[in-house]
Enzyme design. Structure first.
Site, PDB file in Angstrom:
ATOM      1  N   HIS A  39       0.812  -1.213   0.000  1.00  0.00           N
ATOM      2  CA  HIS A  39       0.000   0.000   0.000  1.00  0.00           C
ATOM      3  C   HIS A  39       0.849   1.269   0.000  1.00  0.00           C
ATOM      4  O   HIS A  39       0.339   2.378  -0.242  1.00  0.00           O
ATOM      5  CB  HIS A  39      -0.933   0.000   1.210  1.00  0.00           C
ATOM      6  N   ASP A  73      -2.357   2.139  -4.448  1.00  0.00           N
ATOM      7  CA  ASP A  73      -3.565   2.268  -3.646  1.00  0.00           C
ATOM      8  C   ASP A  73      -4.558   1.159  -3.971  1.00  0.00           C
ATOM      9  O   ASP A  73      -4.384   0.389  -4.916  1.00  0.00           O
ATOM     10  CB  ASP A  73      -4.214   3.633  -3.887  1.00  0.00           C
TER      11      ASP A  73
END
Length: 400
Positions: free
Chosen positions: A377, A381
């Site tokens: 992450h 995204d």
């Protein structure tokens, strides 16, 4: 003049190797390109070959020893040439002293440098496998081979004694009955990489249940049209093909971090996790986006066979830009895969099951599977990751 036989360097990160077994004996003739000994690293087990014709004049490092790369482990002599201990350089031989305190150079005799034995238990690969299968501790077995090396007959003798011993009415586990497995080789590499993966990334997993009709129908069509069962592609081969194309459309998932930048890679090399006796390894299909399903299926067959027989080459197990791990054959519906550093994503694939699905206001039965995508992450995204899964689901549906 003797030609050195050295422990080969099989990869950029290889610093030492385990000399598993000599395939030639002293005095045996050898040809250039002929296998001399088996070497094991933390990634692969392969055979080292002779660089010249001649005779294996002297074995300087016995099987079972772990030595640094470039260490002289043996000597090849020309036909008729005799072994002369004085021609062997003591400093070179001293490199083979391992797993103990460094020896003083003055302790090495001038006429014949000594080779320190590894403290590891000496045993043939077959003996190790038989001991594992019968839950026997190699340390409890007396070897009758050279330097106490444990062979197949030694293990079989120990098994016979164990089977002949009377069985008590109630077995009480003891330390001697426990099977102790070392964390070394591939297992140690997995432990190191997975720990590093969890500590150095921010991992997020997205789960998506999709219609797998395309996968099933495609295989069935190929199977019906082919007279050769071996030509029918595996689900893994189809997935590698489809994932490669999804990565081409979603390049943020085919990337890695370099310093404080994100590099979107131009090459798409898809790795596939393979379960072997030594542990989990990832075989790599290079330029998977440029290959057909048939080509990938054939290549995966060769790569997997090499991995299972522990004969993979370093390039077979390195360089992947994205990884697939499939536990469907074990009956697993979904799971959370751990990233394979330095990759941005890894796809977990569950089993294909039949479920009732409402479609166009009608109830129908369809094969479904769950895809689990873990991402870093920090670098990508959730939305780009979700789009990758949508692309992959569309690619699968279009196969139908």
């Amino acid at each position: 003049m003797p030609i050195d036989v050295v422990m080969p360097k099989l990869g950029l990160n290889m610093s030492e190797g385990l000399l598993v077994e000599w395939l030639k004996k002293e005095g045996d003739p050898v040809k250039r390109g002929e296998s001399l000994f088996t070497v094991e690293t933390d990634k692969v087990t392969t055979e080292s070959v002779a660089q010249v014709d001649g005779v294996l004049g002297k074995i300087l490092v016995e099987a079972g020893a772990t030595v640094p790369v470039r260490t002289v482990v043996g000597l090849i002599l020309a036909d008729g040439e005799k072994f002369n201990p004085d021609e062997v350089a003591a400093p070179a031989m001293a490199q083979a002293v391992i797993e103990q305190k460094p020896a003083d150079a003055k302790q090495i005799p001038n006429n014949m440098p000594s080779i320190a034995r590894s403290r590891k238990i000496l045993a043939t690969p077959l003996a190790k496998r038989l001991a594992t299968e019968n839950a026997l501790d190699l340390a409890s077995i007396q070897g009758t081979g050279p330097d106490g090396r444990i062979g197949q007959e030694d293990v079989e003798r120990a098994v016979s004694k164990l089977q002949a011993a009377p069985t008590p009415a109630i077995m009480t586990p003891s330390a001697s009955q426990q099977q102790i497995l070392p964390i070394d080789g591939v297992r140690a590499l997995i432990a190191e990489r997975m720990t590093h993966s969890m500590q150095s990334s921010a991992q997020l997993t997205l789960h998506s249940e999709i219609d797998a009709s395309g996968l099933v129908n495609y295989r069935q069509r190929i199977k019906a049209a082919s007279n050769d069962p071996a030509a029918v592609p595996s689900y893994n081969a189809i997935l590698v093909f489809l994932v490669a194309r999804a990565l081409h459309e979603n390049p943020r998932l085919n990337a890695r971090q370099v310093s404080q930048t994100i590099h979107l890679l131009s090459e798409i090399h898809v790795g596939l996790a393979v379960d072997t006796e030594a542990g989990l390894v990832v075989v790599v299909v290079r330029d998977a986006d440029r290959k057909s399903i048939a080509d990938i299926h054939k290549e995966l067959g060769i790569l997997t066979e090499s991995a299972l027989s522990r004969k993979s080459q370093p390039d077979d197990l390195s360089g992947s830009t994205f990884t697939i791990t499939n536990l469907g054959s074990f009956g697993i519906d979904s799971f959370t895969p751990i990233l394979n550093p330095p990759e941005v994503g890894i796809l977990g694939v569950g089993r294909i099951t039949e479920k009732l699905v409402i479609q166009d206001s009608k109830v129908a039965q369809h094969p479904v599977t769950t895809l689990s995508l873990t991402i870093d992450h920090r670098l990508v995204d959730g939305a780009p990751a979700a789009r990758f899964l949508q692309t992959l689901a569309t690619n699968i549906a279009e196969l139908a």
